[in-house]
Enzyme design. Sequence first.
Site, PDB file in Angstrom:
ATOM      1  N   SER A 259       0.849  -1.188   0.000  1.00 35.76           N
ATOM      2  CA  SER A 259       0.000   0.000   0.000  1.00 35.76           C
ATOM      3  C   SER A 259       0.887   1.241   0.000  1.00 35.76           C
ATOM      4  CB  SER A 259      -0.887   0.009   1.242  1.00 35.76           C
ATOM      5  OG  SER A 259      -0.094   0.318   2.375  1.00 35.76           O
ATOM      6  N   LYS A 260       0.217   2.394  -0.010  1.00 34.62           N
ATOM      7  CA  LYS A 260       0.901   3.690  -0.006  1.00 34.62           C
ATOM      8  C   LYS A 260       1.979   3.779   1.091  1.00 34.62           C
ATOM      9  CE  LYS A 260       0.403   7.214  -2.746  1.00 34.62           C
ATOM     10  NZ  LYS A 260       1.559   7.043  -3.543  1.00 34.62           N
ATOM     11  N   ARG A 261       1.703   3.105   2.205  1.00 41.41           N
ATOM     12  CA  ARG A 261       2.664   3.145   3.323  1.00 41.41           C
ATOM     13  C   ARG A 261       4.046   2.672   2.918  1.00 41.41           C
ATOM     14  NH1 ARG A 261       2.002  -0.722   6.879  1.00 41.41           N
ATOM     15  NH2 ARG A 261       0.416  -1.687   5.561  1.00 41.41           N
ATOM     16  N   GLY A 263       5.564   3.319   0.189  1.00 44.24           N
ATOM     17  CA  GLY A 263       6.196   4.197  -0.796  1.00 44.24           C
ATOM     18  C   GLY A 263       5.343   4.271  -2.038  1.00 44.24           C
TER      19      GLY A 263
END
Length: 486
Positions: A259-261, A263
């Site tokens: 996920s976005k977490r 990067g």
Amino acid sequence: MNDTPEIRTRFAPSPTGFLHIGGVRTTLYNWLFARHHGGRFVLRIEDTDEVRSTVDSVTAILDSIRWLGLDWDEGPLDLEREQGDFGSYYQMRRLPLYQEQVRKLLQEGKAYPCYCTREETEVVRQAAKEKGEPRPEDPCRRLTEAKRREHEAAGRKPAVRFIMPDEGETVVDDLIRGQVRFENKLQQDLVIQKTTGGPTYNFACVCDDHAMRISHVIRGDEHLSNMPAQARIYEALGWQPPLFAHLSMIMGPDGTKLSKRHGATSVLEYRDMGFLPEALRNYLALLGWATSDSRQIFTPEDLISAFDLPGCQKNPATFDPAKLSWMNGEYMRALEPAEIVRRAEPFLQRAGLIPQPAGPALESLAALEREKFKLLSDVPARTDFFYRETEATDKARKVLAAPEAKAVLEGLAGLLEPFAPFTEKPLEECIRRFCAERALKAGQVFHPLRAAVSGRTDGPTLFLMLELMGRETVIARLRKTAARLA
Ligand code: GLU
């Protein structure tokens, strides 16, 4: 006559955001599979979510797939133009096709109008949950004619629900997972047409995969849970389903779903960071697929000839940014300097190095630094100091803080100003003599020299760098830096 059905795959994104790593891996596998078998690859835009679908997202998806070099044989070319023989490839332009099938299911008693409001559905759902029932009852399934007329008279617009069996199992064969079984009592009657008249994803997807003669549905395993509904719809409509292959999930390096977490997850972000599309393609191909000899680097042709579904893994794949960078570096090193400069053009432009300010040809610098480039964005980052003074790095400042630095720089400026020829070998001999005469170690001279002319402590080989930079720039920077030192 050849009666083997044509291999037809599709990528069917919902345009509700950018194209992320998972989506693009799905695109790639569908493309590789079609190309491997000499089939056709279809792009279909599943824009039935009227609220969340956007044209910007369609454009970003088309741009992403194009950038990766994955050409599609049928589908939209842009927001207006399309190619292919199966009508529009935008689902919202195919509404009558779905409505016709809904009518058929209603007539055959395989679907029914449902008048429940969202709130009413929620009440029923809560009640089932409290009673510990596996699925909420669908109140409209057994609606009396009188009640139906009452709803109609009250102006309620119905959705249409498809009847799922109450008992037994739905068994699905998956080319990657084998047989997967689903208990029917856990499946609710599925809304196939919304009150707006538009289809829901599961229904439109089945209608289109059938209408577009898709032979293989290859998609992420988050869609495995849609299989019972889709399998039952095929059956109800009397259609032969395609073959299915659900790809393993992609995890971040910490073992949680990517996920976005973790990067950047959008393909266009990777483009903008300076990754090469062919390297990203190679990397993504290996994210859930492998050859028996675990080969890592493939030419585009090799990838097409090696790829097939049996090499796809059931287990989750781990996205490893370090491996991706490594692979990109491998591809960068294989490029000719002229090609590096051509590909790095947008980055050089953004850095103001194109049109090129007076100084060495970019191509000669690309040749010099080629081994160290990992990304296209490294090209301006590693060459800009040839064209303009850049701020010294912390390490460079530390080097220049040495007590003898000022005298060294002044000495070198005086020595090199009249020195000729200003080329690599003679410069090296001259500077080494300077060290010997002043009883300085090479490092005491080379390090401040590099730091003064380039503002950094690493970079191209020193004497060639001086030659390419040219006498004027070298002398000016030596003097300026010396003057700044106490
Ligand atoms: N529109 C679906 C999505 O974007 C694709 C589903 C499918 O491939 O069947 O997730």
